[in-house]
Design a protein around this motif. Structure first.
Motif, PDB file in Angstrom:
ATOM      1  N   TYR A 223      -9.231   2.817  -1.152  1.00 33.77           N
ATOM      2  CA  TYR A 223      -9.257   1.271  -1.501  1.00 33.77           C
ATOM      3  C   TYR A 223      -9.883   0.651  -0.238  1.00 33.77           C
ATOM      4  O   TYR A 223     -10.698  -0.156  -0.076  1.00 33.77           O
ATOM      5  CB  TYR A 223      -7.931   0.634  -1.907  1.00 33.77           C
ATOM      6  CG  TYR A 223      -7.866   0.460  -3.392  1.00 33.77           C
ATOM      7  CD1 TYR A 223      -8.859  -0.412  -3.939  1.00 33.77           C
ATOM      8  CD2 TYR A 223      -6.665   1.117  -4.264  1.00 33.77           C
ATOM      9  CE1 TYR A 223      -8.655  -0.706  -5.498  1.00 33.77           C
ATOM     10  CE2 TYR A 223      -6.851   0.778  -5.558  1.00 33.77           C
ATOM     11  CZ  TYR A 223      -7.737  -0.119  -6.201  1.00 33.77           C
ATOM     12  OH  TYR A 223      -7.755  -0.330  -7.441  1.00 33.77           O
ATOM     13  N   GLY A 224      -9.448   0.891   0.924  1.00 30.89           N
ATOM     14  CA  GLY A 224      -9.721   0.460   2.045  1.00 30.89           C
ATOM     15  C   GLY A 224     -11.313   0.867   2.326  1.00 30.89           C
ATOM     16  O   GLY A 224     -12.051  -0.338   3.053  1.00 30.89           O
TER      17      GLY A 224
ATOM     18  N   SER B  90      -4.783   4.390  -1.332  1.00 30.49           N
ATOM     19  CA  SER B  90      -5.035   3.043  -0.360  1.00 30.49           C
ATOM     20  C   SER B  90      -5.944   3.405   0.550  1.00 30.49           C
ATOM     21  O   SER B  90      -6.705   2.403   0.660  1.00 30.49           O
ATOM     22  CB  SER B  90      -3.678   2.714   0.386  1.00 30.49           C
ATOM     23  OG  SER B  90      -3.623   1.815   1.075  1.00 30.49           O
TER      24      SER B  90
ATOM     25  N   TYR C 120      -2.952  -3.165  -2.318  1.00 27.70           N
ATOM     26  CA  TYR C 120      -3.502  -1.907  -2.061  1.00 27.70           C
ATOM     27  C   TYR C 120      -4.085  -1.530  -0.689  1.00 27.70           C
ATOM     28  O   TYR C 120      -4.579  -0.372  -0.509  1.00 27.70           O
ATOM     29  CB  TYR C 120      -4.627  -1.651  -3.158  1.00 27.70           C
ATOM     30  CG  TYR C 120      -4.292  -2.225  -4.600  1.00 27.70           C
ATOM     31  CD1 TYR C 120      -3.007  -2.237  -4.989  1.00 27.70           C
ATOM     32  CD2 TYR C 120      -5.578  -2.581  -5.425  1.00 27.70           C
ATOM     33  CE1 TYR C 120      -2.853  -2.711  -6.258  1.00 27.70           C
ATOM     34  CE2 TYR C 120      -5.119  -2.994  -6.902  1.00 27.70           C
ATOM     35  CZ  TYR C 120      -3.722  -3.120  -7.172  1.00 27.70           C
ATOM     36  OH  TYR C 120      -3.613  -3.573  -8.536  1.00 27.70           O
ATOM     37  N   LEU C 121      -4.298  -2.529   0.014  1.00 28.81           N
ATOM     38  CA  LEU C 121      -4.991  -2.569   1.220  1.00 28.81           C
ATOM     39  C   LEU C 121      -3.921  -2.398   2.376  1.00 28.81           C
ATOM     40  O   LEU C 121      -2.950  -3.183   2.357  1.00 28.81           O
ATOM     41  CB  LEU C 121      -5.684  -3.592   1.411  1.00 28.81           C
ATOM     42  CG  LEU C 121      -7.069  -3.768   0.511  1.00 28.81           C
ATOM     43  CD1 LEU C 121      -7.777  -5.092   0.790  1.00 28.81           C
ATOM     44  CD2 LEU C 121      -7.796  -2.605   0.357  1.00 28.81           C
ATOM     45  N   ARG C 122      -4.094  -1.646   3.409  1.00 26.24           N
ATOM     46  CA  ARG C 122      -3.477  -1.765   4.912  1.00 26.24           C
ATOM     47  C   ARG C 122      -4.157  -2.512   5.688  1.00 26.24           C
ATOM     48  O   ARG C 122      -4.652  -2.342   6.814  1.00 26.24           O
ATOM     49  CB  ARG C 122      -3.380  -0.123   5.285  1.00 26.24           C
ATOM     50  CG  ARG C 122      -2.851   0.830   4.346  1.00 26.24           C
ATOM     51  CD  ARG C 122      -3.193   2.262   4.630  1.00 26.24           C
ATOM     52  NE  ARG C 122      -2.992   3.324   3.793  1.00 26.24           N
ATOM     53  CZ  ARG C 122      -3.164   4.499   3.852  1.00 26.24           C
ATOM     54  NH1 ARG C 122      -3.849   4.917   4.677  1.00 26.24           N
ATOM     55  NH2 ARG C 122      -2.741   5.285   2.985  1.00 26.24           N
TER      56      ARG C 122
ATOM     57  N   SER D 237       0.802  -1.163   0.005  1.00 28.54           N
ATOM     58  CA  SER D 237       0.131  -0.244  -0.049  1.00 28.54           C
ATOM     59  C   SER D 237       0.742   1.251  -0.190  1.00 28.54           C
ATOM     60  O   SER D 237       0.521   2.344  -0.404  1.00 28.54           O
ATOM     61  CB  SER D 237      -1.006  -0.053   1.085  1.00 28.54           C
ATOM     62  OG  SER D 237      -0.369   0.028   2.570  1.00 28.54           O
TER      63      SER D 237
END
Length: 468
Positions: free
Chosen positions: A106-107, A103, A159-161, A95
């Protein structure tokens, strides 16, 4: 070593082919929502014939409505990823590679998709009740649609945390639901709960959770993997990044990586492989071969997909296993038959044999068309009613509605299923002889010799993963 089977979707043509002896009476798959009217009668008919009936949970039909709502937003975000990756000169790996608030957006999208996916699925009890009413010999069990929705919307872990444990918790919840559902189910009807994954690591954790729950019969959805048109230049195996040296199609690399990851995690905990595994949404012959190798320690391995049907009826595509397992466009076959005077359609399957006996190819007409035009390709219009090759190559033609359309569909779908069935039998025989790795390697080498370099490299990665 596995017994490999392909389970056909419960369609009238597939049932007719099995009832007439043109194809094996192996098994059929149906979802409760599709088992009405004629389809309901077909379920009863195949059970009277003694065929296995695998009743799906129906969740695949929910993917489209859930993801369609979020697709425009997801496409905008993915264009942002594309811009980042062009700047980086490689695919995104974390991310932190994403710029600005991409990011975070996206989350937020992933959270909303997850809520919608959970809300869309009916209760476990109502699903089981609908399935049991169809007199199944086995059932696809409980599932969390979240990761399948994310995959279809290109919401990647990179792409995600999100920590790895978040994905693991989803599969842990499914495993626990499956245990509770099993306590209420008919013990004589095996239930295969659905594991979910987005990568090798998430699949490995799914295997750990399903093994810890004592679930010996398992399925996993691979349809979204096989619909993925994106490329990646790496994957993660535990903490190690494996660089692939090129951008490769993920439908090959990630699909095999997920299967291998699941088995690795399952065996790590259970100290033995699952007894039964069903690959939902896998119909491509080259992938059946690779995944059978990845699953070689499991005794009962099965596959299902609508792709052999859709390829034959909508995609103008037929399967071949000589000289390699390929998907061939009917227009390209027609052009070769018209261009090469010595070439004929000589498939020995009962479907092609029966169709061409009643509607033979007129090779002379095809050769005359090519001699007169010198065309570099065959257009769809050439094979349609009124087209120059419509009567020359009936099996490859594209009639409108009516009896000929039905006959063409029946022959081409039957042919595609025949190729897949023959592959499954050959993999089973190789498994019994202890030569499955040799057989699959041979299949891959033949394919590589006749495909493009990028796909040849992708299946090489798949072979290395599957072979261990």
């Amino acid at each position: 070593m596995p017994n490999v089977t392909f389970v056909k979707n419960l369609k009238p043509d597939a049932v007719q082919a099995a009832a007439s002896g043109m194809s094996p009476l192996a098994g059929f798959l149906v979802a409760p929502g599709n088992a009405t009217g004629q389809a309901l009668e077909l379920t009863r008919f195949v059970r009277r014939l003694g065929a296995d009936l695998l009743v799906d949970n129906g969740n695949f039909a929910l993917l489209g409505p859930v993801t369609q709502h979020f697709a425009p937003e997801a496409r905008v975000l993915h264009r942002g990823v594309g811009a980042v990756e062009r700047t980086l000169g490689r695919t995104a790996r974390a991310s932190t590679d994403l710029t600005g608030d991409l990011s975070a957006r996206y989350g937020d999208l992933a959270d909303r998709v997850r809520r919608a996916a959970l809300d869309a699925v009916p209760s476990d009890a109502s699903m089981a009740q609908a399935q049991e009413a169809l007199d199944p010999t086995s059932r696809i069990g409980v599932e969390d649609l979240t990761m399948a929705c994310w995959l279809r919307l290109d919401i990647e872990p990179a792409y995600l945390r999100r920590p790895r444990r978040d994905y693991r918790r989803m599969n842990r919840s499914v495993a626990r639901r499956a245990v509770r559902a099993a306590a209420r189910a008919d013990p004589g009807v095996p239930v295969l709960p659905v594991a979910s994954a987005l990568s090798f690591n998430t699949a490995k954790d799914a295997g750990r959770e399903f093994a810890a729950a004592g679930l010996g019969a398992v399925s996993m959805g691979f349809g979204a993997f096989m619909a993925d048109d994106h490329f990646a230049d790496h994957y993660y195996r535990d903490r190690r990044r494996i660089d692939l040296g090129a951008n490769l199609p993920q439908r090959y690399t990630r699909t095999v990586a997920a299967a291998v990851g699941f088995w690795e995690g399952y065996v790590e905990v259970a100290h033995h492989p699952p007894a039964r595994f069903h690959f939902l949404g896998i119909g491509a012959p080259i992938m059946i071969a690779l995944l059978a190798l990845a699953a070689r320690e499991t005794p009962d391995v099965s596959f299902d997909a609508t792709s052999p049907v859709l390829d034959a009826t909508q995609g103008g595509t037929v399967y071949s296993d000589r000289p390699a397992h390929l998907k061939l466009r009917t227009r390209k076959i027609a052009h070769r038959l018209a261009r090469e005077v010595a070439l004929t359609w000589d498939c020995p399957c009962p479907f092609c044999t029966d169709f061409t006996r009643r509607s033979p190819f007129d090779y002379a007409q095809g050769h005359a068309w090519f001699a007169a035009t010198g065309a570099t390709d065959v257009r769809t219009a050439d094979l349609a009613p009124g087209g120059a090759l419509f009567h020359a190559f009936p099996l490859l033609s594209e009639p409108g509605t009516g009896e000929l359309r039905r006959e063409v569909n029946f022959a081409r779908v039957g042919h595609n299923h025949w190729i897949v069935d023959r592959l499954a039998r050959s993999l089973t025989r190789a498994s019994e002889r202890g030569t499955l790795p040799v057989r699959v390697t041979s299949i891959i080498r033949d394919y590589q010799a006749r495909t493009t370099p990028v796909f040849a490299r992708a299946v090489e990665v798949g072979l290395q993963l599957a072979a261990g």
